[in-house]
Design an enzyme around this catalytic site. Sequence first.
Site, PDB file in Angstrom:
ATOM      1  N   ASP A   1      58.932  67.858 -21.812  1.00  0.00           N
ATOM      2  CA  ASP A   1      58.703  68.471 -23.119  1.00  0.00           C
ATOM      3  C   ASP A   1      57.218  68.484 -23.493  1.00  0.00           C
ATOM      4  O   ASP A   1      56.403  67.833 -22.841  1.00  0.00           O
ATOM      5  CB  ASP A   1      59.505  67.699 -24.181  1.00  0.00           C
ATOM      6  CG  ASP A   1      60.997  67.974 -24.057  1.00  0.00           C
ATOM      7  OD1 ASP A   1      61.374  69.163 -23.956  1.00  0.00           O
ATOM      8  OD2 ASP A   1      61.792  67.004 -24.047  1.00  0.00           O
TER       9      ASP A   1
ATOM     10  N   TYR B   1      60.914  57.312 -15.223  1.00  0.00           N
ATOM     11  CA  TYR B   1      60.050  57.557 -16.382  1.00  0.00           C
ATOM     12  C   TYR B   1      59.500  56.242 -16.907  1.00  0.00           C
ATOM     13  O   TYR B   1      60.147  55.203 -16.786  1.00  0.00           O
ATOM     14  CB  TYR B   1      60.853  58.213 -17.511  1.00  0.00           C
ATOM     15  CG  TYR B   1      61.154  59.675 -17.304  1.00  0.00           C
ATOM     16  CD1 TYR B   1      60.307  60.656 -17.815  1.00  0.00           C
ATOM     17  CD2 TYR B   1      62.289  60.077 -16.604  1.00  0.00           C
ATOM     18  CE1 TYR B   1      60.591  62.006 -17.633  1.00  0.00           C
ATOM     19  CE2 TYR B   1      62.578  61.431 -16.416  1.00  0.00           C
ATOM     20  CZ  TYR B   1      61.719  62.384 -16.938  1.00  0.00           C
ATOM     21  OH  TYR B   1      61.994  63.717 -16.756  1.00  0.00           O
TER      22      TYR B   1
END
Lengths: 245, 245
Positions: free
Chosen positions: B52, B110
């Site tokens: 994003d 992540y």
Amino acid sequence: MRYLITFSYDGSNFFGYQKQLHKRTIQNEIEKALFLINGNKNVSIHASGRTDALVHALNQKAHFDLNKELPCLNIKNALNSLLPKDIYIKNVEQVNNNFHARFDVKYKEYKYIINTGLYNPIERNYVYQYNKNLDIDNMKKGIELLIGTHNFKSFCKTNNEQLDYIRTIIKANIEIEDDKIILTFKGNGFLRYMIRNMVGTLIKIGENKINYKEINNILKKENRIYAFKTANAEGLYLNDVFYKE
Amino acid sequence: MRYLITFSYDGSNFFGYQKQLHKRTIQNEIEKALFLINGNKNVSIHASGRTDALVHALNQKAHFDLNKELPCLNIKNALNSLLPKDIYIKNVEQVNNNFHARFDVKYKEYKYIINTGLYNPIERNYVYQYNKNLDIDNMKKGIELLIGTHNFKSFCKTNNEQLDYIRTIIKANIEIEDDKIILTFKGNGFLRYMIRNMVGTLIKIGENKINYKEINNILKKENRIYAFKTANAEGLYLNDVFYKE
């Protein structure tokens, strides 16, 4: 009422510290915010010294006078709410009216970060990216020769006419953190581009292109043409400012 | 000829990874560069997944096909000379024509960085600034409950209609480095906003506003309204992508 502020900034998106017409500078931004805090009356701030475009500060210091007395925490909070995100006021304290943030400096400390590891886009504005190996031992021997009181004209920006090129460096060292070479310089004052020119010459020593003892000869020449390329601005940080008692 | 690239980017100045018309995105920039390398013919790249807006990547992976065979190092150097400074191609390798950078993903990892120390303007785009103390022990107990195979619908972006909300997290932990809390998540796939929603809920646990065991109840509800605020994008990094043999 005189106040001393301690502040940090990310120099990446500024045309340096010093006020300039129609340019985004750190001084402009802080004075715009203080104008509002001071009841729409202009406030001049006096920093410990300027920093050039793209140079960062972790603990820059400046003083200014306000028309009326305000609690330090209120000034801090008001400034931080008015300032852009790339400047942060860390502390506000009241000082004597004869205190001067530039004239009363005893020592300033700068850091310069060289990254010899892989280029990392996240760090592109915060280190000098250098893709070759450097001989750290020779750089350490070289940096020690800069300690002491010297005429630093060879390391000063050309055409920067000064009355006095004598400065005293009380600490200069090199630390290694992973792939980063961190150079620290502490002294009673630094000429324009002086640290970046010293770093440029230390890199030449690290490349083994000149002997570390060349530092002594370059100092003696008192002429900029004998030192080497100015190292990039983005690796430089004003780390701290120390005042006389 | 199919190539796999490994690349890093600073997400701060992008509208996310995925191609969008008239917006600066990472995919747009790489495809523009590949168009030139491929003799002015369009090239589509297929990444391991999107990231994003404002999210960073240290080792994102993507594949693409070129009309002709070129040495990997030439492609790497050409891309890096054409790309803006906030994207960096770390590696290019040739792969089989049946390899797919998204469908062949085995695990993705992540990291999420929370800074509980003083706000530092230099890090403003790279950490989530959090100015209160967090109970790390409870957060560690909470994050462990996320490990395993679960229906993660409660942690998925609302209105993100999926066929399947089942994902497996094989590693989830918290490390402390000075004032930074570093959360790592490794799994076979992550839903949209899933990590940032898990982090938001772990922060609530760190604030001692909910018991860490609430994680189990939130998972069981399979409804986004039971999880908490989505943590900011700027603390999130795609750290690595792992493929099947």
